[in-house]
Design a protein around this motif. Structure first.
Motif, PDB file in Angstrom:
ATOM      1  N   LYS A  92       0.829  -1.202   0.000  1.00  0.00           N
ATOM      2  CA  LYS A  92       0.000   0.000   0.000  1.00  0.00           C
ATOM      3  C   LYS A  92       0.866   1.256   0.000  1.00  0.00           C
ATOM      4  O   LYS A  92       0.558   2.244  -0.684  1.00  0.00           O
ATOM      5  CB  LYS A  92      -0.915  -0.001   1.226  1.00  0.00           C
ATOM      6  N   ALA A  93       1.947   1.229   0.786  1.00  0.00           N
ATOM      7  CA  ALA A  93       2.828   2.399   0.853  1.00  0.00           C
ATOM      8  C   ALA A  93       3.491   2.668  -0.490  1.00  0.00           C
ATOM      9  O   ALA A  93       3.662   3.820  -0.897  1.00  0.00           O
ATOM     10  CB  ALA A  93       3.886   2.183   1.932  1.00  0.00           C
ATOM     11  N   LEU A  94       3.829   1.611  -1.218  1.00  0.00           N
ATOM     12  CA  LEU A  94       4.498   1.777  -2.510  1.00  0.00           C
ATOM     13  C   LEU A  94       3.586   2.432  -3.545  1.00  0.00           C
ATOM     14  O   LEU A  94       4.050   3.154  -4.433  1.00  0.00           O
ATOM     15  CB  LEU A  94       4.977   0.418  -3.031  1.00  0.00           C
ATOM     16  N   LYS A  95       2.292   2.178  -3.451  1.00  0.00           N
ATOM     17  CA  LYS A  95       1.346   2.743  -4.433  1.00  0.00           C
ATOM     18  C   LYS A  95       1.344   4.268  -4.413  1.00  0.00           C
ATOM     19  O   LYS A  95       1.119   4.905  -5.442  1.00  0.00           O
ATOM     20  CB  LYS A  95      -0.054   2.208  -4.169  1.00  0.00           C
ATOM     21  N   SER A  96       1.574   4.842  -3.260  1.00  0.00           N
ATOM     22  CA  SER A  96       1.562   6.306  -3.155  1.00  0.00           C
ATOM     23  C   SER A  96       2.961   6.887  -3.043  1.00  0.00           C
ATOM     24  O   SER A  96       3.131   8.065  -2.735  1.00  0.00           O
ATOM     25  CB  SER A  96       0.744   6.724  -1.925  1.00  0.00           C
ATOM     26  N   HIS A  97       3.961   6.055  -3.281  1.00  0.00           N
ATOM     27  CA  HIS A  97       5.345   6.522  -3.128  1.00  0.00           C
ATOM     28  C   HIS A  97       5.758   7.355  -4.340  1.00  0.00           C
ATOM     29  O   HIS A  97       5.499   6.963  -5.482  1.00  0.00           O
ATOM     30  CB  HIS A  97       6.296   5.331  -2.969  1.00  0.00           C
ATOM     31  N   PRO A  98       6.422   8.497  -4.122  1.00  0.00           N
ATOM     32  CA  PRO A  98       6.791   9.367  -5.242  1.00  0.00           C
ATOM     33  C   PRO A  98       7.908   8.810  -6.121  1.00  0.00           C
ATOM     34  O   PRO A  98       8.034   9.196  -7.273  1.00  0.00           O
ATOM     35  CB  PRO A  98       7.250  10.661  -4.548  1.00  0.00           C
ATOM     36  N   THR A  99       8.731   7.911  -5.576  1.00  0.00           N
ATOM     37  CA  THR A  99       9.830   7.334  -6.354  1.00  0.00           C
ATOM     38  C   THR A  99       9.908   5.847  -6.070  1.00  0.00           C
ATOM     39  O   THR A  99       9.198   5.308  -5.234  1.00  0.00           O
ATOM     40  CB  THR A  99      11.179   7.993  -5.980  1.00  0.00           C
ATOM     41  N   SER A 100      10.821   5.189  -6.772  1.00  0.00           N
ATOM     42  CA  SER A 100      11.036   3.755  -6.555  1.00  0.00           C
ATOM     43  C   SER A 100      12.280   3.512  -5.711  1.00  0.00           C
ATOM     44  O   SER A 100      12.797   2.399  -5.656  1.00  0.00           O
ATOM     45  CB  SER A 100      11.177   3.041  -7.904  1.00  0.00           C
ATOM     46  N   SER A 101      12.784   4.551  -5.087  1.00  0.00           N
ATOM     47  CA  SER A 101      13.974   4.412  -4.250  1.00  0.00           C
ATOM     48  C   SER A 101      13.782   5.253  -2.989  1.00  0.00           C
ATOM     49  O   SER A 101      12.752   5.897  -2.809  1.00  0.00           O
ATOM     50  CB  SER A 101      15.219   4.874  -4.999  1.00  0.00           C
ATOM     51  N   GLY A 102      14.776   5.237  -2.135  1.00  0.00           N
ATOM     52  CA  GLY A 102      14.684   5.998  -0.901  1.00  0.00           C
ATOM     53  C   GLY A 102      13.888   5.252   0.148  1.00  0.00           C
ATOM     54  O   GLY A 102      13.506   4.088  -0.029  1.00  0.00           O
ATOM     55  N   PRO A 103      13.591   5.879   1.268  1.00  0.00           N
ATOM     56  CA  PRO A 103      12.859   5.208   2.351  1.00  0.00           C
ATOM     57  C   PRO A 103      11.427   4.889   1.944  1.00  0.00           C
ATOM     58  O   PRO A 103      10.789   5.652   1.224  1.00  0.00           O
ATOM     59  CB  PRO A 103      12.902   6.233   3.486  1.00  0.00           C
ATOM     60  N   ILE A 104      10.935   3.764   2.428  1.00  0.00           N
ATOM     61  CA  ILE A 104       9.578   3.333   2.079  1.00  0.00           C
ATOM     62  C   ILE A 104       8.527   4.269   2.650  1.00  0.00           C
ATOM     63  O   ILE A 104       7.488   4.504   2.033  1.00  0.00           O
ATOM     64  CB  ILE A 104       9.334   1.881   2.576  1.00  0.00           C
ATOM     65  N   PHE A 105       8.807   4.842   3.820  1.00  0.00           N
ATOM     66  CA  PHE A 105       7.837   5.749   4.435  1.00  0.00           C
ATOM     67  C   PHE A 105       8.352   7.184   4.411  1.00  0.00           C
ATOM     68  O   PHE A 105       9.472   7.464   4.823  1.00  0.00           O
ATOM     69  CB  PHE A 105       7.541   5.329   5.878  1.00  0.00           C
ATOM     70  N   ARG A 106       7.514   8.084   3.904  1.00  0.00           N
ATOM     71  CA  ARG A 106       7.809   9.516   3.873  1.00  0.00           C
ATOM     72  C   ARG A 106       6.645  10.267   4.519  1.00  0.00           C
ATOM     73  O   ARG A 106       5.583   9.687   4.750  1.00  0.00           O
ATOM     74  CB  ARG A 106       8.000  10.000   2.434  1.00  0.00           C
ATOM     75  N   HIS A 107       6.860  11.551   4.773  1.00  0.00           N
ATOM     76  CA  HIS A 107       5.751  12.351   5.297  1.00  0.00           C
ATOM     77  C   HIS A 107       4.636  12.359   4.255  1.00  0.00           C
ATOM     78  O   HIS A 107       4.855  12.791   3.104  1.00  0.00           O
ATOM     79  CB  HIS A 107       6.209  13.779   5.583  1.00  0.00           C
ATOM     80  N   PRO A 108       3.439  11.874   4.602  1.00  0.00           N
ATOM     81  CA  PRO A 108       2.353  11.770   3.612  1.00  0.00           C
ATOM     82  C   PRO A 108       2.014  13.093   2.934  1.00  0.00           C
ATOM     83  O   PRO A 108       1.721  13.125   1.740  1.00  0.00           O
ATOM     84  CB  PRO A 108       1.170  11.274   4.446  1.00  0.00           C
ATOM     85  N   ALA A 109       2.076  14.193   3.660  1.00  0.00           N
ATOM     86  CA  ALA A 109       1.660  15.486   3.093  1.00  0.00           C
ATOM     87  C   ALA A 109       2.738  16.093   2.210  1.00  0.00           C
ATOM     88  O   ALA A 109       2.469  16.542   1.100  1.00  0.00           O
ATOM     89  CB  ALA A 109       1.300  16.458   4.217  1.00  0.00           C
ATOM     90  N   SER A 110       3.992  16.085   2.678  1.00  0.00           N
ATOM     91  CA  SER A 110       5.067  16.780   1.959  1.00  0.00           C
ATOM     92  C   SER A 110       5.898  15.874   1.068  1.00  0.00           C
ATOM     93  O   SER A 110       6.534  16.334   0.120  1.00  0.00           O
ATOM     94  CB  SER A 110       5.997  17.472   2.964  1.00  0.00           C
ATOM     95  N   GLY A 111       5.929  14.585   1.366  1.00  0.00           N
ATOM     96  CA  GLY A 111       6.786  13.674   0.610  1.00  0.00           C
ATOM     97  C   GLY A 111       8.230  13.697   1.071  1.00  0.00           C
ATOM     98  O   GLY A 111       9.070  13.003   0.504  1.00  0.00           O
TER      99      GLY A 111
END
Length: 400
Positions: free
Chosen positions: A281-300
């Protein structure tokens, strides 16, 4: 009064840097020292770059003189004035710097020590270490509210301080150590306080319904990663959906990336279906395919602390009416889940990143409970097997 010696053969005065004079092959600077103007020669060719360098040097010397920390020999070791200077008392700051140089530890650890010193012990920096008494240490403790913190935190923060004074005594800079009166506090080991299955599901459902942190907390509960340090540092490439593994080899502590875990031992955690669901689920809204799996939902942006999560966590406990426990107890909950499902303690320990000894000590209650239940079942089977059918049927409490 003016120094009787005046430089000869002056080629020019640098207008950009007052107090700097260019001679034919050298540069001279002057500054006020012990009530008189003194001149010192720098064996630098008087190019503009070197004149600028001399100007900056003079400025630094004047700043140190004003602060009372100028040591003549550090700048002009061959000058007759260096030998005459009465050396100031060794400052706490200088001993601390020297102590840090002696340590054979990772740079991350040194940075942590520096933060501790700046956070609590900065008032001691300019003081002569031999003049520091216990009362000075106590003032720092009170001013930084250190006495109100947990025993573990208190001990961590006074550790570097005690080592610095121990170092000073070894160097024979001090004879009396004020830290002898500063004792470590006794640690009270509390049993893990996990959430039960119903509480876990209610918490996860709440975060999915009210925020964009549902995936984060579902992953935290069903991986047992240290929360937040390991989970916020987890990079996408470390999640292998095919092999069903999560590679744990880094962490973020106090906003700083660390290329190792808390125990400095890497591990592979099993990717169970619930954790896989959260990461997918987290990957579906992830801005990239690299970096940490979890980011700030609002700012990215990357998540570097647990501040936002902790605020949401406290609110969730209050709204749901669940007894408050720290957010890190998501990890304790997963450990007890494993034991309740009959996973061998040694395997569970490796999944959590603990040594077997530490795991047995920390989760002894759950391990013993599991074993006790298994042994009681053996007793029931053994006793029931030897009872005549007619008697067993008459007194079969479990069937009624």
């Amino acid at each position: 009064r003016r120094n009787s010696y005046q430089p000869r053969g002056v080629h020019s005065v640098d207008k950009k840097w007052p107090g700097v004079k260019a001679r034919q092959t050298t540069i001279q600077i002057w500054f006020q020292w012990e009530g008189e103007r003194v001149w010192e020669t720098l064996n630098w060719f008087p190019s503009q770059a070197n004149l600028d360098k001399a100007g900056r040097l003079r400025k630094r010397i004047k700043t140190l003189i004003e602060a009372g920390s100028f040591n003549y020999a550090d700048f002009f070791p061959d000058s007759p004035r260096a030998a005459k200077q009465i050396k100031p008392a060794t400052r706490f700051f200088d001993v601390a710097v020297d102590w840090l140089k002696t340590l054979s530890v990772l740079e991350d650890t040194k940075r942590d020590y520096k933060r501790i010193l700046n956070r609590h012990w900065a008032p001691l920096f300019p003081m002569a270490i031999g003049e520091i008494v216990f009362e000075h240490l106590n003032q720092c403790i009170v001013q930084s509210n250190l006495n109100e913190r947990s025993p573990k935190y208190f001990n961590n923060e006074i550790g570097p301080l005690k080592q610095i004074f121990k170092h000073a005594r070894k160097l024979k800079i001090i004879s009396d150590n004020p830290c002898d009166e500063l004792e470590y506090r006794k640690l009270i080991k509390e049993d893990p306080d996990p959430f039960d299955r119903d509480e876990v599901e209610r918490i996860i459902e709440y975060f999915y319904r009210t925020s964009m942190w549902g995936e984060y907390f579902e992953a935290a509960f069903f991986t047992g990663l240290r929360n937040p340090s390991e989970i916020i540092a987890l990079p996408i490439p470390n999640i292998n959906f095919n092999k069903k593994t999560i590679r744990i080899d880094q962490a973020i502590s106090r906003g700083t990336h660390k290329s190792h875990t808390k125990t400095r031992v890497n591990r592979d955690v099993h990717l169970n279906p619930r954790a896989a669901q959260a990461f997918s689920k987290a990957l579906k809204s992830h801005p990239t395919s690299s970096g940490p799996i979890f980011r700030h939902p609002a700012s990215g942006n990357e998540v570097l602390t647990g501040e936002v999560q902790n605020d949401l966590w406290r609110e969730a406990m209050a709204v749901l009416g669940i007894r408050h426990r720290p957010m890190k107890n998501t990890r304790h909950s997963y450990a007890t889940f494993l034991l309740e499902e009959g996973v061998e303690p040694a395997i569970a320990a490796s999944q959590m990143g603990h040594s077997v000894q530490v795991f047995f000590t920390r989760y002894a209650k759950w391990i013993n409970r599991q074993k006790t239940e298994e042994e009681l079942k053996k007793i029931d089977r053994g006793v029931n097997h030897g009872v005549a059918n007619s008697v067993a049927n008459e007194f079969d409490f479990y069937a009624k």
